[in-house]
Scaffold this motif. Sequence first.
Motif, short mmCIF file in Angstrom:
data_model
loop_
_atom_site.label_atom_id
_atom_site.label_comp_id
_atom_site.label_asym_id
_atom_site.label_seq_id
_atom_site.Cartn_x
_atom_site.Cartn_y
_atom_site.Cartn_z
N UNK A 22 38.87 16.22 25.48
CA UNK A 22 37.94 16.83 25.16
C UNK A 22 37.12 17.27 26.62
N UNK A 23 36.38 18.24 26.76
CA UNK A 23 35.57 18.51 27.85
C UNK A 23 34.64 17.57 28.49
N UNK A 24 34.52 17.45 29.73
CA UNK A 24 33.49 16.75 30.18
C UNK A 24 32.23 17.54 30.46
N UNK A 25 31.02 16.77 30.85
CA UNK A 25 29.86 17.63 30.66
C UNK A 25 29.23 17.11 32.12
N UNK A 26 28.66 18.13 32.97
CA UNK A 26 27.94 17.75 34.01
C UNK A 26 26.56 18.48 33.82
N UNK A 27 25.53 17.83 34.03
CA UNK A 27 24.18 18.48 33.79
C UNK A 27 23.34 18.50 35.25
N UNK A 28 23.27 19.71 35.94
CA UNK A 28 22.74 19.65 37.10
C UNK A 28 21.34 19.77 36.95
N UNK A 29 20.53 18.86 36.90
CA UNK A 29 19.06 19.01 36.31
C UNK A 29 18.02 18.83 37.73
N UNK A 195 37.30 11.68 30.20
CA UNK A 195 35.89 12.44 29.87
C UNK A 195 34.97 11.71 30.31
N UNK A 196 33.78 12.48 30.85
CA UNK A 196 32.58 11.92 31.33
C UNK A 196 31.46 12.89 30.77
N UNK A 335 29.72 21.56 21.52
CA UNK A 335 30.73 21.90 22.45
C UNK A 335 31.76 21.07 22.68
N UNK A 336 31.60 19.76 22.75
CA UNK A 336 32.31 18.72 22.67
C UNK A 336 33.32 18.33 21.56
N UNK A 337 32.96 18.88 20.34
CA UNK A 337 33.37 18.75 19.07
C UNK A 337 33.14 17.47 18.42
N UNK A 338 31.83 17.10 19.02
CA UNK A 338 31.28 16.01 18.18
C UNK A 338 30.36 16.32 17.26
#
Length: 458
Positions: A22-29, A195-196, A335-338
């Motif tokens: 699955x894709x990882x996710x990075x949030x630049x906040x 995945x993170x 987006x992660x299929x969850x």
Amino acid sequence: MMGALVRAQGGQATGQERKGRPPSVLVFFTDQQRWDTVGVYGSPMTLTPNLDALARKGTLFQIAVTPQPVCAPARACLWTGVYQTKHGVWRNGTGLSPDTPTIAHHFKRAGYIVGYIGKWHLAPGKLGAGFVPPEYRGGFVDFWEAANVLEHTSHPYEGALYDANGKELRFSGIYRTDFLTQRAIRFLREVGKDPFLLVVSYLEPHQQNDWNRFVAPDGYASKFANPFVPHDLRPFPGDWQKELPDYYGCVARLDENLGEIVRTLAELGRLDDTVIVFTSDHGCHFRTRNAEYKRSAHESSVRVPLVIAGPKFNRAQVVPEVVSLTDVAPTLLDAAGLPVPQEMQGKSLLPLVERRVDEWRNEAFIQISESMVGRALRTERWKYCVVAPDKQGGHDPASERYVEWQLYDLYADPHELVNLAGRREYRDIAAQLRERLKARMVEAGEPEPHIDEARFYP
């Protein structure tokens, strides 16, 4: 904790391995960043070449709105996908209940490594500005290097974060934004192939509270002397005259840090399977609309940048519909299929990305506290705001009675200089917006209020 991540390291991933995970996710906040500081939103200042490139590759959300224009409530909405009425964080210092689910809980259950770096602002204020006990970390259990209120534990070139065990992570002689990015890159290099979900939560371009000013990296403010002044600021005194160069300098350095993170992901072979989100908690009106920087319904307070790139979002497109930060959590899960929990009040943005727009309401609901008890609706064309005259913003989360206060035609008056509330010619529009706002308040979990019409004429 980092030790666990070190053991997970396994080098770059092959294309075949990327396909099977699955894709990882990075949030630049970022904190308190106006949407119009970004080049692809129309800024002429050339502050954000890295974000502009990401937006041209991915998806730019043209009208993204915070559901609460102050730090802690906005963050709670972002991570939970629900409004303040449901998550309970209606002002700074309230604290997010340990029982409230966030995206970190959902991603962790799906096998993700979940990590958080930087400013949190969701532990109860009575616990202090620094170390956050585990139960108040919103489910970010695998990696934690943060301070509850980073502006109170640091200054631009010195200060501290706290790790999962409460150990102080001090920095000195390095700009605060750069230090957080160093920690994020360390995480990315040590997480391996797993995945993170990683949130990197910066303080900039928020002001340094105890100095009462914005502070750019050394030498950056001079680059932006005599800058472009957004049109909504020009008619008002405020403090933009002296603060804009530093504010722009903060934004420019943030963008350079974004570039470093994107390059690191590419180097590690993780860029193509990572969803990157760039957004902010609220905007900044430079004391032109009230006595400080946000907590109003104006575009300068509530409109934020929102760019998402990566799997399912790399479409080189602009989404013109009105969206909310409450929509980000369900979007990332989708987006992660969850599965997206039914209790989330935000909606996945993927249908908009795929241009399935027929059922989208094209409006954003806003709750305002601390400066006032207010509620607002932002549609494609109109801004409609009501205020509770008998309530105090720092003591009352809601009201049963409101009065119409502001009505702006954003087509004719995008800088919100002419308040139309109470004018005869707009009574039908106000009546329609009044009913739409009441419906959104009830949907968010509030009792249906009484809203008095504005009185412009005697």
